[in-house]
Each structure stands twice: as C-alpha cells, then as structure tokens.
Design a protein around this motif. Structure first.
Motif, mmCIF file in Angstrom:
data_model
loop_
_atom_site.group_PDB
_atom_site.id
_atom_site.type_symbol
_atom_site.label_atom_id
_atom_site.label_comp_id
_atom_site.label_asym_id
_atom_site.label_seq_id
_atom_site.Cartn_x
_atom_site.Cartn_y
_atom_site.Cartn_z
ATOM 1 N N PRO A 1 4.861 -7.957 -4.923
ATOM 2 C CA PRO A 1 4.934 -8.494 -3.562
ATOM 3 C C PRO A 1 6.385 -8.750 -3.160
ATOM 4 O O PRO A 1 7.284 -8.671 -3.998
ATOM 5 C CB PRO A 1 4.166 -9.818 -3.685
ATOM 6 N N PRO A 2 6.625 -9.069 -1.883
ATOM 7 C CA PRO A 2 8.001 -9.402 -1.467
ATOM 8 C C PRO A 2 8.472 -10.699 -2.112
ATOM 9 O O PRO A 2 7.647 -11.555 -2.445
ATOM 10 C CB PRO A 2 7.891 -9.546 0.055
ATOM 11 N N PRO A 3 9.782 -10.866 -2.306
ATOM 12 C CA PRO A 3 10.307 -12.083 -2.944
ATOM 13 C C PRO A 3 10.276 -13.271 -2.000
ATOM 14 O O PRO A 3 10.202 -13.114 -0.784
ATOM 15 C CB PRO A 3 11.752 -11.709 -3.281
ATOM 16 N N ILE B 1 -0.614 -12.535 -5.504
ATOM 17 C CA ILE B 1 -1.339 -13.141 -6.626
ATOM 18 C C ILE B 1 -2.644 -12.389 -6.887
ATOM 19 O O ILE B 1 -3.073 -12.226 -8.031
ATOM 20 C CB ILE B 1 -1.620 -14.636 -6.340
ATOM 21 N N ILE B 2 -3.271 -11.901 -5.807
ATOM 22 C CA ILE B 2 -4.535 -11.158 -5.936
ATOM 23 C C ILE B 2 -4.288 -9.655 -5.990
ATOM 24 O O ILE B 2 -4.786 -8.954 -6.876
ATOM 25 C CB ILE B 2 -5.476 -11.480 -4.744
ATOM 26 N N VAL B 3 -3.468 -9.149 -5.045
ATOM 27 C CA VAL B 3 -3.303 -7.701 -4.883
ATOM 28 C C VAL B 3 -2.495 -7.064 -6.017
ATOM 29 O O VAL B 3 -2.864 -6.000 -6.524
ATOM 30 C CB VAL B 3 -2.644 -7.383 -3.514
ATOM 31 N N ILE C 1 0.831 -1.212 0.000
ATOM 32 C CA ILE C 1 0.000 0.000 0.000
ATOM 33 C C ILE C 1 0.866 1.264 0.000
ATOM 34 O O ILE C 1 0.760 2.110 -0.895
ATOM 35 C CB ILE C 1 -0.980 0.032 1.200
ATOM 36 N N PHE C 2 1.771 1.364 1.009
ATOM 37 C CA PHE C 2 2.561 2.592 1.132
ATOM 38 C C PHE C 2 3.500 2.803 -0.061
ATOM 39 O O PHE C 2 3.544 3.894 -0.649
ATOM 40 C CB PHE C 2 3.369 2.581 2.435
ATOM 41 N N PRO D 1 -1.957 -7.817 -9.361
ATOM 42 C CA PRO D 1 -2.672 -7.506 -10.606
ATOM 43 C C PRO D 1 -3.675 -6.368 -10.451
ATOM 44 O O PRO D 1 -3.833 -5.538 -11.354
ATOM 45 C CB PRO D 1 -3.389 -8.823 -10.943
ATOM 46 N N VAL D 2 -4.347 -6.317 -9.278
ATOM 47 C CA VAL D 2 -5.310 -5.233 -9.025
ATOM 48 C C VAL D 2 -4.594 -3.887 -9.001
ATOM 49 O O VAL D 2 -5.055 -2.903 -9.606
ATOM 50 C CB VAL D 2 -6.067 -5.474 -7.698
ATOM 51 N N LEU D 3 -3.440 -3.828 -8.313
ATOM 52 C CA LEU D 3 -2.660 -2.590 -8.249
ATOM 53 C C LEU D 3 -2.158 -2.174 -9.630
ATOM 54 O O LEU D 3 -2.205 -0.989 -9.990
ATOM 55 C CB LEU D 3 -1.467 -2.761 -7.291
ATOM 56 N N LEU D 4 -1.678 -3.148 -10.408
ATOM 57 C CA LEU D 4 -1.180 -2.854 -11.758
ATOM 58 C C LEU D 4 -2.288 -2.280 -12.639
ATOM 59 O O LEU D 4 -2.084 -1.300 -13.362
ATOM 60 C CB LEU D 4 -0.604 -4.116 -12.405
ATOM 61 N N LEU D 5 -3.453 -2.884 -12.550
ATOM 62 C CA LEU D 5 -4.590 -2.410 -13.350
ATOM 63 C C LEU D 5 -5.077 -1.048 -12.847
ATOM 64 O O LEU D 5 -5.491 -0.202 -13.631
ATOM 65 C CB LEU D 5 -5.720 -3.432 -13.310
#
Length: 341
Positions: free
Chosen positions: A115-117, A147-149, A82-83, A151-155
């Motif tokens: 996400p983190p590696p 996996i969920i967050v 988020i940040f 793609p949503v952020l990218l879009l």
C-alpha cells in the motif's frame, strides 16, 4: 549542509546499511532462538509497536476535508493496488527468462503489492504545494486498505509458506496490525491535545523499530550459507526500480492532466506521489508474517529496501520541477477563468 546535519537527515538510510553490515558480521545474535528472540520480540512486539505508533500518529480528524474527492481516491487506490501489481506481474513474465536472481524478482512483485506509505507521499506533496489533504487521506486509507488487500495480493501472486495456513496469517495480521492500529486511534482520541502540543517523534520510533526488523531478517539470511546475493542481479533490480517509478509517475501525470480529467494541478501532484509510492513501514512487517519460514525472506525484502530510499530520492529530485509546472499551470488556469467570455 554540514556532515552532521546530513547524517541526522539521512540517519534511517545509513541505519539500514549499518544493520545489514552488523547482521553480516554477527548473524547469530538476531537469528531465531538467538539472544534477541526475534520469533517473539520481532514477530509480535516490534510489529505491534509499529502499528500502534501509526494509529497514535494518524490524524484521522484531518481526513474529513478530503473525504468527498471520490474520483481522486478511486484513481490512487486502483492504480497502486490493482494496476501496479498487474503491470509488474506482466513485466516479470519477461524478466524470469533472464539471468536475474529469481528471489529478487519475487521481491519486485512484493513491492508492487504494497500500500502507499503513511508519510513520504504526504511530505513530498506538501513540499511541492499540492493537495496535502488528499495525500493524507489516501496514505491513511491506503494503509488501512493494505492490511486486507496486500496479504491477499501477496498470497495470490506468490503463495505463502506451506507451514503457515491462510487463517493463521490473517489471525496474526489482525492481532499485530489491526488491533494495535485501532488501539492507537482510540488512545489518540484521548491524548490529542497532548500529542499535538508535545509532537512526539512518531516517525523516528517506527523507523528505529523497523531497523530491528531489517536486522533480524538479514541475520537469518547470513546465517544460511546456501544463500548468496548476485551483485549483477542487484544492480539490474536497482535500475528496474528507478525505471518503474519514473514510468508510473509519468503515467499518472499523463492520465490526471488529460483533457476533461477534472483534476486540478494540486490534485495531480498528490496523485503522482500517492499512486506510485510504496510503504516500507507496513511492508516489512507484513512480509515477516506472510512469508514466515521462507529461508529467502531477506532476498524477497531487498527490492522493498531499495524502493523506499529510491522513491524518496527520485521524488526529492523532482520536487522543484513539479512545483514549477504546478505554479505555471495554476497561473494559466487562473488567467483562463479571468478572461471575459
């Protein structure tokens, strides 16, 4: 360290350089419809293999000991998902007014959404002597959450290719990411003893497949004569990435060591690495799916390809300094608790 030992240690970074150079020399091999058929071998087989491998190697049984440290997990996941995306988005509102290549700037935003590696944050936390269980949990949990967050952020921040509908993106993500990951975990439950005894090179397998994905991505770029990479923009992006990483590490350090934070020095180490590291292994396949059809996909990928070695390099350089701080802080805490009231 000898030359061969150095090459063995840094083979993946060297591999990235070699596959990009190979793509420049023979781009026709890895383009869509070419001999490698990346629209099938990469988009489905390679991506699925990476996540099956991740599921097979992920030691979910080790995560239970760290599960109840909710405040630490909340801080790490909020900061990284988020940040950081919001902070980078605000920075890009200024950087878009400069002469830096706009596709590279979009690439910076994609890095922020990752996400983190699965491995690097854990390796560096362990090298310092920090809270390894917390690092393992957050790397694994962040990967599942990503996996969920992601793609949503990218879009949300960048939009996707008009030729790929939202539902299609998530159905492909589900089939090539979620299903192989779950299958890997199921297989691990049956093969746990064998895997722990033989210790297969999971990291090397994922890295080798990742090099294939990077190669085909750059083949698409170099086969398009309209795309050029500005060296000045590239240098500025490298400087921005190192500055961002260092700033984020200092910010998490300051936040987790403030009075009354409730975090131990070992917790702070895990927070610093897990909150600021971004996954190349998850990132490149996701970009390949979400931005399928983008002719500038490889330019968007460049900042992520820079961020990965940069976070390992910066982390490795800081390991002795952070270890010295942690040991001295732990001694100070121990002395304080031993003093009579």
């Amino acid at each position: 360290m000898g030359l061969l030992a150095r090459i063995r240690k840094e083979w993946f970074i060297i591999g990235i350089v070699l596959v990009i150079l190979s793509a420049k020399v023979h781009p026709s091999v890895g383009v869509k419809g070419g001999p490698l058929k990346p629209e099938i071998t990469i988009a489905y087989i390679a991506v699925s293999l990476i996540f099956f491998n991740s599921g097979l190697s992920l030691k979910s049984e080790e995560l239970t000991s760290a599960l109840l440290h909710v405040r630490l997990h909340l801080l790490v996941q909020t900061f990284t998902l988020i940040f950081i995306p919001l902070a980078v988005w605000l920075l890009l509102q200024v950087l878009t007014l400069t002469a830096i290549d706009q596709w590279l700037l979009r690439g910076l935003q994609t890095v922020s959404c990752m996400p983190p590696p699965v491995s690097s944050a854990v390796i560096l936390t362990k090298a310092v002597g920090g809270n390894e269980a917390a690092a393992i949990f957050n790397s694994a949990f962040g990967s599942f959450l990503g996996i969920i967050v992601t793609p949503v952020l990218l879009l949300l921040f960048l939009g996707s290719s008009s030729s790929v509908p939202f539902s299609s993106i998530f159905s492909q993500l589900f089939m090539t990411v979620v299903v192989p990951l779950i299958l890997g975990q199921v297989c691990r439950s049956f093969l746990r003893e064998y895997l722990e005894r033989r210790k297969p090179p999971f990291g090397a397998v994922s890295s080798a497949v990742l090099l294939m994905i990077i190669y085909t991505t750059f083949c698409d770029t170099f086969s398009n004569p309209d795309i050029e990479l500005d060296p000045t923009s590239l240098l500025l992006v490298v400087l921005i990435i190192f500055s961002l990483q260092l700033s984020f590490m200092l910010l998490t350090f300051a936040f987790s060591t403030r009075s009354g934070s409730g975090f131990s020095p070992a917790d702070t180490v895990a927070i610093m690495f897990c909150s600021t590291h971004k996954s190349l292994t998850l990132g490149i396949p996701m970009l390949k799916i979400v931005f399928e059809g983008y002719e500038h996909l490889s330019l968007i990928s460049v900042p992520l390809l820079i961020y990965h070695p940069a976070q390992i390099l910066l982390g490795s350089v800081l390991v002795p300094t952070i270890r010295t701080w942690m040991v001295s802080r732990q001694k100070a805490v121990k002395l304080t608790t031993l003093q009579p009231i």
